[in-house]
Design a protein around this motif. Sequence first.
Motif, PDB file in Angstrom:
ATOM      1  N   PRO A   1      31.760 -31.190 -49.881  1.00 41.57           N
ATOM      2  CA  PRO A   1      31.529 -32.336 -50.767  1.00 41.57           C
ATOM      3  C   PRO A   1      31.534 -31.907 -52.221  1.00 41.57           C
ATOM      4  CG  PRO A   1      29.491 -31.667 -49.716  1.00 41.57           C
ATOM      5  CD  PRO A   1      30.581 -30.870 -49.056  1.00 41.57           C
ATOM      6  N   PRO A   2      31.706 -32.895 -53.147  1.00 34.14           N
ATOM      7  CA  PRO A   2      31.723 -32.548 -54.566  1.00 34.14           C
ATOM      8  C   PRO A   2      30.419 -31.870 -54.967  1.00 34.14           C
ATOM      9  CG  PRO A   2      32.492 -34.802 -54.225  1.00 34.14           C
ATOM     10  CD  PRO A   2      31.954 -34.332 -52.891  1.00 34.14           C
ATOM     11  N   ASP A   3      30.489 -31.160 -56.026  1.00 37.56           N
ATOM     12  CA  ASP A   3      29.322 -30.426 -56.504  1.00 37.56           C
ATOM     13  C   ASP A   3      28.140 -31.372 -56.686  1.00 37.56           C
ATOM     14  OD1 ASP A   3      30.916 -28.257 -56.537  1.00 37.56           O
ATOM     15  OD2 ASP A   3      31.226 -28.237 -58.714  1.00 37.56           O
ATOM     16  N   THR A   4      27.009 -30.934 -56.229  1.00 41.79           N
ATOM     17  CA  THR A   4      25.772 -31.681 -56.383  1.00 41.79           C
ATOM     18  C   THR A   4      24.906 -30.993 -57.404  1.00 41.79           C
ATOM     19  OG1 THR A   4      24.693 -30.460 -54.634  1.00 41.79           O
ATOM     20  CG2 THR A   4      25.984 -32.394 -53.967  1.00 41.79           C
ATOM     21  N   ALA A   5      23.660 -31.356 -57.363  1.00 38.51           N
ATOM     22  CA  ALA A   5      22.746 -30.720 -58.332  1.00 38.51           C
ATOM     23  C   ALA A   5      22.405 -29.301 -57.938  1.00 38.51           C
ATOM     24  CB  ALA A   5      21.469 -31.559 -58.452  1.00 38.51           C
ATOM     25  N   ASP A   6      22.851 -28.891 -56.720  1.00 34.96           N
ATOM     26  CA  ASP A   6      22.553 -27.516 -56.308  1.00 34.96           C
ATOM     27  C   ASP A   6      23.209 -26.545 -57.262  1.00 34.96           C
ATOM     28  OD1 ASP A   6      21.216 -28.608 -54.194  1.00 34.96           O
ATOM     29  OD2 ASP A   6      22.941 -28.437 -52.811  1.00 34.96           O
ATOM     30  N   ALA A   7      22.593 -25.419 -57.389  1.00 38.83           N
ATOM     31  CA  ALA A   7      23.165 -24.358 -58.240  1.00 38.83           C
ATOM     32  C   ALA A   7      24.454 -23.855 -57.613  1.00 38.83           C
ATOM     33  CB  ALA A   7      22.172 -23.228 -58.401  1.00 38.83           C
ATOM     34  N   VAL A   8      25.441 -23.685 -58.445  1.00 37.17           N
ATOM     35  CA  VAL A   8      26.738 -23.195 -57.991  1.00 37.17           C
ATOM     36  C   VAL A   8      26.925 -21.787 -58.544  1.00 37.17           C
ATOM     37  CG1 VAL A   8      29.225 -23.502 -58.016  1.00 37.17           C
ATOM     38  CG2 VAL A   8      27.716 -25.489 -57.887  1.00 37.17           C
ATOM     39  N   VAL A   9      27.146 -20.870 -57.614  1.00 34.23           N
ATOM     40  CA  VAL A   9      27.363 -19.470 -58.013  1.00 34.23           C
ATOM     41  C   VAL A   9      28.807 -19.106 -57.678  1.00 34.23           C
ATOM     42  CG1 VAL A   9      26.661 -17.083 -57.733  1.00 34.23           C
ATOM     43  CG2 VAL A   9      24.962 -18.909 -57.570  1.00 34.23           C
ATOM     44  N   ASP A  10      29.587 -18.847 -58.710  1.00 32.41           N
ATOM     45  CA  ASP A  10      30.984 -18.425 -58.493  1.00 32.41           C
ATOM     46  C   ASP A  10      31.019 -16.913 -58.300  1.00 32.41           C
ATOM     47  OD1 ASP A  10      32.513 -20.865 -58.713  1.00 32.41           O
ATOM     48  OD2 ASP A  10      31.895 -20.900 -60.832  1.00 32.41           O
ATOM     49  N   VAL A  11      31.685 -16.497 -57.249  1.00 31.94           N
ATOM     50  CA  VAL A  11      31.847 -15.045 -56.981  1.00 31.94           C
ATOM     51  C   VAL A  11      33.279 -14.647 -57.297  1.00 31.94           C
ATOM     52  CG1 VAL A  11      30.030 -14.959 -55.260  1.00 31.94           C
ATOM     53  CG2 VAL A  11      32.355 -15.478 -54.557  1.00 31.94           C
ATOM     54  N   ALA A  12      33.458 -13.347 -57.558  1.00 31.99           N
ATOM     55  CA  ALA A  12      34.752 -12.871 -58.075  1.00 31.99           C
ATOM     56  C   ALA A  12      35.824 -12.792 -57.004  1.00 31.99           C
ATOM     57  CB  ALA A  12      34.572 -11.508 -58.743  1.00 31.99           C
ATOM     58  N   THR A  13      35.467 -12.393 -55.796  1.00 30.98           N
ATOM     59  CA  THR A  13      36.496 -12.182 -54.770  1.00 30.98           C
ATOM     60  C   THR A  13      36.054 -12.794 -53.455  1.00 30.98           C
ATOM     61  OG1 THR A  13      35.596 -10.083 -53.973  1.00 30.98           O
ATOM     62  CG2 THR A  13      37.121  -9.977 -55.851  1.00 30.98           C
ATOM     63  N   LEU A  14      36.999 -13.031 -52.593  1.00 26.57           N
ATOM     64  CA  LEU A  14      36.683 -13.517 -51.254  1.00 26.57           C
ATOM     65  C   LEU A  14      35.851 -12.499 -50.499  1.00 26.57           C
ATOM     66  CD1 LEU A  14      37.065 -15.689 -49.093  1.00 26.57           C
ATOM     67  CD2 LEU A  14      39.232 -14.572 -48.448  1.00 26.57           C
ATOM     68  N   GLU A  15      36.122 -11.234 -50.724  1.00 25.86           N
ATOM     69  CA  GLU A  15      35.342 -10.186 -50.060  1.00 25.86           C
ATOM     70  C   GLU A  15      33.873 -10.294 -50.446  1.00 25.86           C
ATOM     71  OE1 GLU A  15      35.530  -5.317 -49.389  1.00 25.86           O
ATOM     72  OE2 GLU A  15      36.740  -6.287 -50.952  1.00 25.86           O
TER      73      GLU A  15
END
Length: 333
Positions: free
Chosen positions: A277-291
């Motif tokens: 689902p679309p981004d909610t108010a939860d914190a979104v943490v972007d990581v650099a790689t799939l690994e």
Amino acid sequence: MLRLTYLLAKRGPQVALVLGVLALVAFGAAGWTATHPPTTDVTDRENAQRATLAFDANATVTENTSLYDSGTVLRDPAVIPREAPTLRMTATLASSNASFDSVTQTVTLVYSATRDGETFWTRRVPLTTRTASDTRALATPVAIDTERVRERLATHRADVGGAGTVSVAVRANATYTLAGYTGTVTERAPLTFHGDWYDAATPSNARDHDTPRTRTVPVPSARLVPPPALGGLGAVLALTAAGVLAWHRAYRPSLAAVAEDLHRHRYDAWISAGRVPPDTADAVVDVATLEDLVDVAIDVDGRVVHDAESGHYVVLTPAARYRYTPRANSTED
């Protein structure tokens, strides 16, 4: 297959260079083995000649017996009665395929006494000598009075007594030159005497001559890899190198895209397809790689969800949403 694609996309020219070097090595090995085959030495026997010395014998019956009529000629018999006292023996020296340049043949009657295999007394009675040149064979006949030989043999045996054994034989010795060779061949024909009979052996002896010539010949069966196979391998390697280089220049995919596919394949067991689902108010943490995202999933005992529509990979936790977004249309080398 993805690993190979990644390797070729990243190191295509280097791989083509290695394949080209291997092709040159294969072509060089093919040329060297074709011009330097394994060899072995073979010895040919040239100008082969054989000189054969052989005896034959015959005796004519001079008195009627219960076995033979007078005048019967016995040839090479095992048993000759005393009624055929004159033994005619012929020693013949013959060549196999060339004429003797010269030949001398001597026939001798030899009495000898032996003890424990050693001869301690010998008496030689010359019978005849013949000489010839430019001939394929030389026959030397002799006539032997067997009654006289019997008497002499008895006398010698009486004189020797128990000191040894006395025997008698006809000995032929031939010396010759033949097709450039010089040789000698000798043979003995023993005479055996018993009560009312005797016999004469008719042995033969031969001497061979040849001239050895050694030559080196190739041994194709000893080649580990034949030149055609090496040449074919070189051709395959060269074509493969050209194909790799052409593919790298014209069809090489994005290195980043290939890397993404490789990581996706590697961690496929930890990734589930889904709709995020679309981004909610939860914190979104972007990581650099799939690994890295897979590591997060392992740590929280969760799974990676792949949203094919948005392209995002997400790990959902009560505290935060961990997200990895592939770099679309990347041109990274």
